[in-house]
Design a protein around this motif. Sequence first.
Motif, short mmCIF file in Angstrom:
data_model
loop_
_atom_site.label_atom_id
_atom_site.label_comp_id
_atom_site.label_asym_id
_atom_site.label_seq_id
_atom_site.Cartn_x
_atom_site.Cartn_y
_atom_site.Cartn_z
N GLU A 184 -17.11 -13.47 -17.96
CA GLU A 184 -16.08 -12.82 -18.63
C GLU A 184 -15.36 -12.08 -17.51
N SER A 223 -18.73 -4.64 -29.26
CA SER A 223 -17.25 -4.41 -28.90
C SER A 223 -16.28 -4.10 -29.91
N ARG A 277 -22.49 2.09 -23.97
CA ARG A 277 -21.13 1.59 -23.81
C ARG A 277 -20.07 2.58 -23.36
N GLU A 279 -22.95 -7.65 -27.24
CA GLU A 279 -21.65 -7.28 -26.62
C GLU A 279 -20.51 -7.48 -27.75
N GLY A 280 -20.67 -8.99 -28.21
CA GLY A 280 -19.40 -9.14 -29.07
C GLY A 280 -19.40 -8.16 -30.39
N HIS A 294 -20.66 -11.68 -37.29
CA HIS A 294 -19.96 -10.77 -36.52
C HIS A 294 -18.42 -10.77 -37.44
N LEU A 346 -24.64 -11.59 -24.89
CA LEU A 346 -23.26 -11.88 -25.15
C LEU A 346 -23.00 -11.45 -26.71
N ARG A 355 -15.88 -3.43 -20.00
CA ARG A 355 -16.61 -4.20 -20.45
C ARG A 355 -15.87 -5.35 -21.46
N ARG A 356 -15.66 -6.31 -20.81
CA ARG A 356 -14.61 -7.43 -21.78
C ARG A 356 -15.38 -8.65 -22.27
N TYR A 357 -15.17 -8.63 -23.59
CA TYR A 357 -15.81 -9.74 -24.27
C TYR A 357 -14.51 -10.43 -24.67
N LYS A 368 -13.50 -13.54 -25.93
CA LYS A 368 -13.05 -14.14 -27.18
C LYS A 368 -12.84 -13.13 -28.13
#
Length: 329
Positions: free
Chosen positions: A92, A239, A307, A235-236, A160, A232, A193-195, A197
């Motif tokens: 990412e 986020s 986070r 995280e998704g 999600h 991940l 913190r970059r997700y 997608k």
Amino acid sequence: METTTAMIEYRDKKSCAHALISLVVPFYNEAPIIAAFFDAVVPVLRGISHADYEIICVNDGSTDSTLDKLLAACKDNFHIQVVDLSRNFGKEAALTAGIDAATGSVVIPFDADLQDPPQVIAKLVERWREGYDVVLAKRVERRSDTYVKRGTAALFYRIHNAIADITIPENSGDFRLMSRQVVESLKRLPENRRYMKGLFAWVGFRTAQIEYARCPRVGGKTKFSGWKLWNLALEGVTSFSTLPLRIWTYMGGFTAVFAICYAIYLIVRTWLKGVDVPGYASLIVAVLFLGGIQLVGIGVVGEYIGRIYMESKRRPVYIVRNTYRFGKS
Ligand code: UDP
Ligand code: MG
């Protein structure tokens, strides 16, 4: 999808204009496939009419000869630029570094392992010229991924999308085309913190979709183990949704209501039948169940506090050791 007049005007302007296509590729220990990568990708990019290209290769702290091979390719072809990160920051972050370095009118994140056929790039550009800002490449055929990976991916997207504020299109990875305007919007998102997608989906814009079949890796091994994918996925979800936090309010509420009802029942029973000593089993079950629920609840709260803690440090997403571009600069 309907084509509006504004889109037609936009399309006419774009189809004649000379575009610069930036292909952004993260490399992490991909030495065995680098030659095959450029052999496959460069002819496709050269073949796209009315367009120039640049390939931004991000070396994400590889420990094999990836950097040397990238530099050799870079010396041969001045369209290739290498951004060398100071260590492995993860895909990412590597993508973010590449997108920041890209100067093209369109930016396309692309994997080094050729699982996504390079020919699809030409189709993405074609759709962009029709007037779309984002062109998603959707995998219609994923037989190259294992059964377990496909199954867990489908489950992840379902959960999600049910609870998050944004919808991530199912079966599309990072491979997509974004116009300069979309990229500039993406760069304005400040989180470190970059997700990706999720961020791609969050910025929105007019989106078209094309379909393609995903192939097996040309060589090397996947860098995403089950554990990394699980993280991940967490995280998704964390986020883009606070539902996992809110759930505990409801859980607590239900448990409290249940406890009050049970207490009333016990009072009435004691009143009618007198004191009843046995009850060890129900007690221990209640204690363990509530203890377990509380621990999970604390864990979820901890996840979000973690986070907040990481974000509050305001550390950069990545650190560049060096950027290489030979020949015409
Ligand atoms: N990658 C990266 N940093 C990492 C892990 C992966 O830059 O820490 C790159 C990798 O080199 C590849 C892309 O991300 O270009 C996708 O990785 P991979 O093919 O292993 O993922 P999969 O397709 O199995 O999900
Ligand atoms: Mg892959």
